[in-house]
Design a protein around this motif. Sequence first.
Motif, short mmCIF file in Angstrom:
data_model
loop_
_atom_site.label_atom_id
_atom_site.label_comp_id
_atom_site.label_asym_id
_atom_site.label_seq_id
_atom_site.Cartn_x
_atom_site.Cartn_y
_atom_site.Cartn_z
N ASP A 177 6.35 7.06 -1.01
CA ASP A 177 6.64 6.57 0.34
C ASP A 177 7.95 5.80 0.36
O ASP A 177 8.58 5.67 1.41
CB ASP A 177 5.53 5.65 0.83
CG ASP A 177 4.15 6.29 0.71
OD1 ASP A 177 3.91 7.25 1.46
OD2 ASP A 177 3.35 5.82 -0.13
N ARG A 210 4.72 -4.04 -7.90
CA ARG A 210 3.38 -3.77 -8.44
C ARG A 210 2.34 -4.73 -7.88
O ARG A 210 1.14 -4.44 -7.93
CB ARG A 210 3.39 -3.83 -9.97
CG ARG A 210 3.71 -5.20 -10.56
CD ARG A 210 3.74 -5.16 -12.08
NE ARG A 210 2.42 -4.99 -12.61
CZ ARG A 210 1.60 -6.00 -12.94
NH1 ARG A 210 1.99 -7.25 -12.74
NH2 ARG A 210 0.42 -5.77 -13.44
N ASP A 231 0.81 -1.23 0.00
CA ASP A 231 0.00 0.00 0.00
C ASP A 231 0.84 1.27 0.00
O ASP A 231 0.44 2.30 0.54
CB ASP A 231 -0.96 0.01 1.19
CG ASP A 231 -1.95 -1.14 1.15
OD1 ASP A 231 -2.44 -1.44 0.05
OD2 ASP A 231 -2.21 -1.73 2.21
N THR A 232 2.02 1.22 -0.60
CA THR A 232 2.86 2.41 -0.71
C THR A 232 2.92 2.88 -2.15
O THR A 232 2.60 2.14 -3.08
CB THR A 232 4.30 2.13 -0.22
OG1 THR A 232 4.88 1.11 -1.04
CG2 THR A 232 4.31 1.69 1.23
N ASN A 233 3.36 4.13 -2.32
CA ASN A 233 3.72 4.65 -3.63
C ASN A 233 5.23 4.52 -3.76
O ASN A 233 5.98 5.12 -2.97
CB ASN A 233 3.30 6.11 -3.78
CG ASN A 233 1.81 6.28 -3.70
OD1 ASN A 233 1.05 5.66 -4.44
ND2 ASN A 233 1.35 7.12 -2.78
N CYS A 258 2.02 -2.70 -4.10
CA CYS A 258 2.02 -1.24 -3.96
C CYS A 258 0.76 -0.61 -4.58
O CYS A 258 0.14 -1.18 -5.47
CB CYS A 258 3.25 -0.64 -4.63
SG CYS A 258 4.79 -0.99 -3.77
N LYS A 259 0.45 0.59 -4.10
CA LYS A 259 -0.62 1.35 -4.73
C LYS A 259 -0.20 1.82 -6.11
O LYS A 259 -1.00 1.82 -7.05
CB LYS A 259 -0.99 2.56 -3.84
CG LYS A 259 -1.73 2.19 -2.58
CD LYS A 259 -2.27 3.42 -1.85
CE LYS A 259 -1.13 4.26 -1.26
NZ LYS A 259 -1.64 5.37 -0.42
N SER A 260 1.06 2.26 -6.23
CA SER A 260 1.58 2.67 -7.53
C SER A 260 3.09 2.45 -7.55
O SER A 260 3.75 2.50 -6.50
CB SER A 260 1.28 4.14 -7.81
OG SER A 260 2.04 4.98 -6.96
#
Length: 335
Positions: free
Chosen positions: A245, A178, A158-160, A181-183
């Motif tokens: 992040d 990927r 859940d990080t960028n 992660c969020k992006s």
Amino acid sequence: MTQVNDEKIYDITIIGGGPVGLFASFYAGIRDASTKIIDSLPQLGGQLAELYPEKYIYDVAGFPKIRALDLIHQLTEQMMQYNPQVCLNEKVVSVVKREEDHVFELTTDRGHVHQSRAVLVTAGIGAFTPKSLPVANVEQYEGKGIHYYIDDLSKFADTNALVVGGGDSAVDFALMLRRVCKSVTLIHRRDQFRAHEENVKTLLASDVHVKTFYELKAVHGDDGRLKQATIFDNRTKEEETIDVDVVLGTLGFSASLGPILEWGLDIEDNAIVVDSRMGTNVPGIFAAGDIVTYPGKIKLIATGFGEAPTAINNAKIYLDPTSKLHPGHSSSRKS
């Protein structure tokens, strides 16, 4: 004479417990050679276990893909069939052959002395440290948003994430991230990658934001945590600040052979020179894996897996000139 801690004289001592060393130990067992492995890390597996345990390996024969740590576990299980002696957290600092009986004494940084009739060096690229990202305040955020390897993929959930680099590690890490992660954004200073072509195709077809001709200019944060990164187009110098992040630097490693340089071995381009037998210029010392060089050398785990049996079989001849170089096929062994 040097005070010896382990009175047993082993047939072959392997310096380096990475994948090539593990497979070499297994093969030494096939040749009925008593074996010891010495490694400076606290666990077996070399770089794969220390830096890339979650990374998938794609070029090991028989595996479409295999997680690095799983490969190490299977190599260890394979090796332990023959019960080698394993010494961890010990760095070999000197290797000296006794004149009276031609036995090697291997002294470690813990003051221990190990004895062996032959030595196989499978120490990878030697001592390695990651190259820092080229931004002014990088140290402020190292371990607090800036990383150089992935030891636990769940930490990045859940990080960028921003990946910096264009080699195999950059591509592999981006594809790994990927999944959680969020992006994920990957920047590379050129439009050509130094990674396997098939992985690059997968990357470009994925939802990873790939920005070529981009470099990292600065990182920003507060309360000691990373919040943003400034990147720029190295053609137009246009800048862009993105929320991140995590920044993962994959600019390679600075490697050093360290004490190996003092062992009297022929060294070329920070690697040990070997012949077609994987023998060095010192009779009784062999080497295999990424640490060796010879014309046409390719640094792959798969290559090291081939070099290991060559080294062990020729070490067997060194130990016993009456033995056969080729022991037969392992498939003909009695189980």
